[in-house]
Structures are given as C-alpha cells and as structure tokens.
Write a protein that holds these residues in place. Structure first.
Motif, PDB file in Angstrom:
ATOM      1  N   GLU A   1       0.824  -1.223   0.000  1.00 33.90           N
ATOM      2  CA  GLU A   1       0.000   0.000   0.000  1.00 33.90           C
ATOM      3  C   GLU A   1       0.855   1.269   0.000  1.00 33.90           C
ATOM      4  OE1 GLU A   1      -2.053  -0.915   3.561  1.00 33.90           O
ATOM      5  OE2 GLU A   1      -3.236  -2.498   2.594  1.00 33.90           O
ATOM      6  N   GLY A   2       2.153   1.133   0.306  1.00 36.81           N
ATOM      7  CA  GLY A   2       3.039   2.298   0.285  1.00 36.81           C
ATOM      8  C   GLY A   2       3.207   2.974   1.633  1.00 36.81           C
ATOM      9  N   SER A   3       2.564   2.437   2.685  1.00 37.69           N
ATOM     10  CA  SER A   3       2.711   3.098   3.993  1.00 37.69           C
ATOM     11  C   SER A   3       4.039   2.746   4.657  1.00 37.69           C
ATOM     12  CB  SER A   3       1.519   2.799   4.912  1.00 37.69           C
ATOM     13  OG  SER A   3       1.323   1.429   5.040  1.00 37.69           O
ATOM     14  N   ILE A   4       4.696   1.673   4.202  1.00 39.70           N
ATOM     15  CA  ILE A   4       6.085   1.402   4.585  1.00 39.70           C
ATOM     16  C   ILE A   4       6.874   1.398   3.271  1.00 39.70           C
ATOM     17  CG2 ILE A   4       7.696  -0.344   5.464  1.00 39.70           C
ATOM     18  CD1 ILE A   4       5.631  -1.110   7.525  1.00 39.70           C
ATOM     19  N   PRO A   5       7.964   2.182   3.207  1.00 38.13           N
ATOM     20  CA  PRO A   5       8.670   2.312   1.930  1.00 38.13           C
ATOM     21  C   PRO A   5       9.492   1.088   1.555  1.00 38.13           C
ATOM     22  CG  PRO A   5       9.713   3.665   3.615  1.00 38.13           C
ATOM     23  CD  PRO A   5       8.525   3.022   4.263  1.00 38.13           C
ATOM     24  N   ALA A   6       9.472   0.761   0.289  1.00 38.31           N
ATOM     25  CA  ALA A   6      10.351  -0.268  -0.286  1.00 38.31           C
ATOM     26  C   ALA A   6      10.297  -0.067  -1.791  1.00 38.31           C
ATOM     27  CB  ALA A   6       9.882  -1.670   0.087  1.00 38.31           C
ATOM     28  N   GLU A   7      11.429  -0.291  -2.428  1.00 34.73           N
ATOM     29  CA  GLU A   7      11.461  -0.129  -3.882  1.00 34.73           C
ATOM     30  C   GLU A   7      10.893  -1.386  -4.528  1.00 34.73           C
ATOM     31  OE1 GLU A   7      14.635  -0.007  -7.548  1.00 34.73           O
ATOM     32  OE2 GLU A   7      15.384  -0.054  -5.494  1.00 34.73           O
ATOM     33  N   LYS A   8       9.818  -1.220  -5.279  1.00 37.71           N
ATOM     34  CA  LYS A   8       9.253  -2.376  -5.986  1.00 37.71           C
ATOM     35  C   LYS A   8      10.062  -2.610  -7.261  1.00 37.71           C
ATOM     36  CE  LYS A   8       4.550  -2.215  -4.180  1.00 37.71           C
ATOM     37  NZ  LYS A   8       3.155  -1.813  -4.381  1.00 37.71           N
ATOM     38  N   ILE A   9      10.611  -3.785  -7.391  1.00 33.32           N
ATOM     39  CA  ILE A   9      11.371  -4.097  -8.604  1.00 33.32           C
ATOM     40  C   ILE A   9      10.483  -4.788  -9.635  1.00 33.32           C
ATOM     41  CG2 ILE A   9      13.627  -4.160  -7.471  1.00 33.32           C
ATOM     42  CD1 ILE A   9      13.359  -7.230  -7.419  1.00 33.32           C
ATOM     43  N   TYR A  10       9.280  -5.135  -9.216  1.00 35.27           N
ATOM     44  CA  TYR A  10       8.271  -5.683 -10.126  1.00 35.27           C
ATOM     45  C   TYR A  10       6.917  -5.336  -9.513  1.00 35.27           C
ATOM     46  CZ  TYR A  10       5.292  -8.621 -12.855  1.00 35.27           C
ATOM     47  OH  TYR A  10       4.286  -9.028 -13.686  1.00 35.27           O
ATOM     48  N   ASP A  11       5.930  -5.061 -10.374  1.00 35.73           N
ATOM     49  CA  ASP A  11       4.603  -4.690  -9.857  1.00 35.73           C
ATOM     50  C   ASP A  11       3.553  -4.945 -10.928  1.00 35.73           C
ATOM     51  OD1 ASP A  11       2.687  -3.642  -8.147  1.00 35.73           O
ATOM     52  OD2 ASP A  11       3.258  -1.555  -8.458  1.00 35.73           O
TER      53      ASP A  11
END
Ligand code: 5GP
Ligand code: ZN
Length: 114
Positions: free
Chosen positions: A11-21
């Motif tokens: 949901e984006g409330s904890i940051p992480a770089e999505k390498i696939y989505d």
C-alpha cells in the motif's frame, strides 16, 4: 490486512522499492539478503501461509512463475541458476506471515538447506 508488513509495503505506507509490480504480485529486494541476489516475490492478496491458498487463487499464484522467470532474466541468473524458497510456519523459519517467495542466487547455494 491492517497489521501486516507486506500489505503495508504494497500500500506504500512502509517504503520499499518495488522491482516488479502488476495487479496481483509485486517484488522487492530483501532487507537482509542471504545471497548476492535476494528478492521477495509477494502476492498482493493477504495469505498468512500457503495453507490459506484456495483453488480460486491458483491463477494468481501461478503468475509468480512468470515473475520469477522475468526476474531471472533481468538479473542474469537464468544463466547460472537460482533458488525459490517459501517458508511455511515456525519450524520452517517463517517470520512474516504474508506469503512470499524468496528468490536467491548469485553464489553457489548449498543443499540441503539449513
Ligand atoms: P521469512 O523468514 O518469513 O521466510 O522471510 C521474511 C523475509 O522478509 C526475511 O528474509 C527478511 O529479511 C525480510 N524482511 C523483513 N522485513 C523487511 C522489510 O521491512 N523490508 C524488506 N524489503 N524485507 C524485509
Ligand atoms: Zn498481508
């Protein structure tokens, strides 16, 4: 699910770089990598363990193969080899109770796993 790390990352409330989505699945780099390449492939739908996966989820879970295939080619591990691991439950070492597939490679991986 409100109190779930991977739902929050999705949901984006904890940051992480999505390498696939895509609509059903995303992938991120593991925060504590156990190999030079260590991705987590994660279905967006919350399942605490694979014991909650039903037949109606099979298409979405099956798409994880295609994500792994793409990540293998993108990382070059299609040339050398890689391992996909899913831990289920306490004795297998599952620590985040939202299912995820570890995608590991970039070194020689021992067998049997510890
Ligand atoms: P499990 O032990 O449940 O099979 O795997 C959970 C994985 O999630 C571990 O490899 C751990 O390093 C990773 N992890 C835990 N918290 C975070 C986080 O906040 N961000 C990322 N990217 N990975 C995490
Ligand atoms: Zn979740």
């Amino acid at each position: 699910m409100s109190d779930c790390l991977f739902c929050k990352i999705n949901e984006g409330s904890i940051p992480a770089e999505k390498i696939y989505d895509d609509n059903g699945v995303f992938a991120i780099k593991d925060i504590n990598p156990q190999a030079p390449v260590h991705f987590l492939i994660i279905p967006k739908k919350h399942f605490s363990t694979i014991l909650e996966v039903k037949e109606t989820d099979h298409e979405m879970i099956g798409s994880i193969y295609s994500v792994a295939n793409q990540l293998a080619k993108k990382s070059g591990l299609d040339q050398t080899g890689f391992r996909i691991v899913l831990n289920c439950g306490a004795e297998a070492g599952q620590s985040v109770f939202h299912i995820h597939y570890h995608f590991l490679g970039g070194r020689v991986l021992k067998w049997p796993p510890g």
